[in-house]
Design an enzyme around this catalytic site. Sequence first.
Site, short mmCIF file in Angstrom:
data_model
loop_
_atom_site.label_atom_id
_atom_site.label_comp_id
_atom_site.label_asym_id
_atom_site.label_seq_id
_atom_site.Cartn_x
_atom_site.Cartn_y
_atom_site.Cartn_z
CB CYS A 33 -18.38 25.16 20.11
SG CYS A 33 -18.23 23.39 19.85
CG HIS A 43 -21.67 26.27 18.16
ND1 HIS A 43 -20.89 25.78 17.14
CD2 HIS A 43 -21.73 25.29 19.10
CE1 HIS A 43 -20.50 24.55 17.45
NE2 HIS A 43 -20.99 24.23 18.63
CG ASN A 58 -20.72 20.77 16.98
OD1 ASN A 58 -20.00 21.66 16.51
ND2 ASN A 58 -20.91 20.60 18.26
#
Length: 305
Positions: free
Chosen positions: A88, A230, A260
């Site tokens: 990520c 993020h 996500n």
Amino acid sequence: MVATNDRWIVERTGIRERHIAPPEIATSDMAIAAARCALAQRGIDASGIDAIIVCTVTPDMFFPATACLVQNALGARRAWGFDLVAACSGFVYGTTTAAHLVAAGTHRRVLVIGSDTMSRIIDYTDRSTCILFGDAAGAMLIESAAEEEDFTFIDFLGEIDGSGGEYLKMPAGGSRLPASHETVERRLHYVHQEGQQVFKYAVRKMYESCKELLDRNGLTSRDVGILIPHQANGRIISATAERLALPPDKVLINIDRYGNTTAATIPLATQDAIHQGRLRKGDLVMFAAVGAGYTVGASLWRWAY
Ligand code: UT7
């Protein structure tokens, strides 16, 4: 598929919608599409790219690198490149690497792509992960600015902590546990996450990295035009914003629309910030991410687009 409900998902994660790629689409396909958008938007030809960095944990294959597949499809004949694995945090690491290549004076234009087809490594019988992830790609061009222009990469703060590796990983498929009947039967080619462990670490580190980055540059949250974090969990982002004393209009949250998407969250969020008129030329923008590894990264830029 699993015992869950919309209310739990929205309250605990902030996610309302995720996008899943059709079976024939792989990570390089989305990366190529994103790259073409970025080039068209900037009005330049692929032959003007010096390097391509593809940030991904879901490459089409272990090798060749996805960057090679993208280079060939784009016809970027002068470019070299590589894949960058930082989960990520990938896009923050990729854009920072690109900024250093450009600052060194050896590269004029570096194309950074975040592309992940997370649906290929998600266990849709595991309710703790299958409601979180989506598929997406985004691309950004890092270019040298004219000397008199004040648009610049300012600073980056990175940290890795391998002691957290156990809490978020895909256990099999590498040299430790190559693919076998047994690894498939044990569902080891999927994402395994201990959510609470990662959550606690992310809440702490997202704040600490942003705060330290601002402090060491003599800046405060009042100087920040927008924080583009993020998108792993709406609660992680809100907690970070609150501790930094950033009002909601200075923090981009779009996890509700995409979930996500690992390396793609930050370019997607940046695009939304631009479209919503919340990121304008000359603004101070801060990117921040925490992900598997653990990997942590935050960067500060004066926006030129
Ligand atoms: O991007 C990479 C980094 N990743 C992250 O930053 C993710 C960080 N972690 C998280 O975002 C959160 O930990 C999750 C969203 C994954 C989970 O939320 P949580 O508030 O930490 O839930 P939990 O794991 O503590 O589980 C609470 C309860 C449990 O039930 P019991 O034991 O209290 O009866 C779970 O079994 O919620 C249950 N649960 C669910 N219930 C309905 C877990 N997943 C689900 C689900 N639907 N999908």
